[in-house]
Design an enzyme around this catalytic site. Structure first.
Site, short mmCIF file in Angstrom:
data_model
loop_
_atom_site.label_atom_id
_atom_site.label_comp_id
_atom_site.label_asym_id
_atom_site.label_seq_id
_atom_site.Cartn_x
_atom_site.Cartn_y
_atom_site.Cartn_z
N PRO A 23 13.36 2.68 -4.85
CG PRO A 23 14.36 3.52 -2.93
CD PRO A 23 13.65 3.95 -4.17
CB THR A 25 13.65 -4.68 0.34
OG1 THR A 25 14.50 -3.67 0.90
CG2 THR A 25 14.13 -6.04 0.80
N GLY A 55 17.61 -1.35 -1.30
CA GLY A 55 18.55 -1.05 -0.24
C GLY A 55 19.69 -2.06 -0.21
CG HIS A 174 16.81 3.73 3.11
ND1 HIS A 174 15.84 4.60 3.54
CD2 HIS A 174 16.17 2.56 2.82
CE1 HIS A 174 14.66 3.98 3.51
NE2 HIS A 174 14.84 2.75 3.07
CB ALA A 176 13.06 7.04 5.03
CE1 TYR A 179 14.84 -1.07 7.69
CE2 TYR A 179 14.78 0.27 5.70
CZ TYR A 179 14.35 -0.83 6.41
OH TYR A 179 13.43 -1.69 5.86
N GLY A 291 2.73 6.05 -3.05
CA GLY A 291 1.32 5.92 -3.40
C GLY A 291 0.86 6.71 -4.61
N GLY A 312 6.98 2.82 -6.93
CA GLY A 312 7.45 1.55 -6.39
C GLY A 312 6.64 0.40 -6.92
#
Length: 353
Positions: A23, A25, A55, A174, A176, A179, A291, A312
């Protein structure tokens, strides 16, 4: 790279490969509505076995950032159908990530009548971008009352139902990046003295209730959760290492008993082995993210902790990531100047092989 590209089957996760699009943004949802540009973006990346969307807000209060999508209205629910149809046409599973930003937001990014909320009135340090007024300091959040916490849980359940109606295969909570869900877990942000704060049992209550109630509404096999133990994103001050360990060990145990589809772990060097071992006792699928390169991802799968690996930035810049892995081709590098800008540049214009 054989393992990455082999099919995966566990429970209802029947995937064509072990690649997950993480995911991210991307801030392309004008007026908080999914659109044709977003559908094209996801369609380009259906080489993944599983896509987890950016998200997405379960309520107006959750729209903390500029131009993030929602899933709380009929219009939003219907607009997502083009995205899910594109994924399924390519044989890709797709989960919607539910993200309530909590105190990480600003009134300038919220619709009329919405407000920045949190478990307590603890303000985050730093600034957030708003389209209306540029960078603005984080405001003091409204501390949710007990009744309002129950309402937020109900909003997540309603959003999960909407996601299934939109054609998603499931939802990811979510938990993590600092949030709302993680704000309840952190004792420096959650200073409540009622049933939602204080002890580990109380601070994990919000997460477990949201997951339990969503699972009851749409099926546990359609629910996943993202965690990043020991992370300090979102101005989260670190707390006692043993307490962090016990928090995530408890969550893994409870969520395993609930029978949800997966845990999605954002890994970092700060996570001690004993915490990873406790999380691995979770009986469902574990996705590892943060990563990874194709080489380290392959090694991660062979190491045994993770069943699936999520990319990502690599998926952001390489719509055909699975083909590049298969052929050993070089990867495009992401343009960090266009991560969150509106429009197609840096979004759907990355070259393919």
């Amino acid at each position: 790279m054989n393992t990455l590209l082999t099919p995966y089957s566990k429970g209802t996760l029947q995937l064509k490969n072990r690649l997950v699009m993480a995911p991210m943004t991307r801030s392309r949802a004008i007026n908080n509505l999914p659109n044709d540009l977003m559908a094209a973006y996801y369609a380009q990346r259906t080489g993944a076995g599983l896509i987890i969307t950016e998200g997405t807000a379960p309520s107006p209060d959750a729209l903390g950032y500029s131009r993030i999508p929602g899933i709380f209205s009929n219009e939003q629910t219907n607009a997502w159908k083009a995205v899910t149809a594109a994924a399924h046409a390519a044989g890709t599973k797709i989960f919607l990530q539910l993200m309530h930003t909590g105190r990480i937001g600003h009134p300038a990014n919220l619709p009329p009548g919405a407000r920045v909320v949190g478990p307590s009135m603890t303000k985050a340090a730093g600034e957030i971008w708003t389209d209306a007024a540029g960078l603005q300091a984080y405001p003091e959040p409204h501390a949710l009352t007990d009744e309002e916490v129950e309402a937020v849980i109900a909003e997540h359940v309603s959003a999960a139902r909407n996601a299934i109606a939109a054609g998603f295969d499931g939802v990811e909570l979510h938990g993590a990046n600092g949030y709302l869900t993680e704000q309840f877990l952190n004792p420096h942000v959650n200073t409540r003295t009622d049933a939602w704060g204080g002890s580990i049992a109380n601070r994990t209550r919000f997460t477990l209730r949201v997951v339990h109630d969503m699972a009851a509404a749409i099926g546990a096999d359609k629910v996943g959760v993202r965690f990043s133990p020991y992370s300090t994103l979102g101005d989260l001050a670190p707390y006692d290492e043993q307490e962090v360990h016990e928090t995530y060990a408890r969550l893994a145990m409870e969520l395993s008993q609930t029978g949800i589809a997966y845990l999605h772990i954002g890994v970092s060097a700060a996570i001690p082995q004993k915490t990873l071992d406790a999380i691995r006792r979770f009986k469902g699928t574990i996705i590892l993210c943060n990563g990874l390169t194709p080489e380290t991802a392959e090694a991660t799968l062979h190491a045994g902790f993770a069943d699936l690996v999520a990319f990502g930035r690599a998926f952001l810049a390489n719509p055909d990531l699975e083909k590049r892995i298969a052929t050993g081709a070089a990867l495009n590098q992401p343009d960090f100047n266009t991560l969150y800008t509106p429009g197609s540049v840096g979004y759907t214009d990355y070259p393919t092989l």
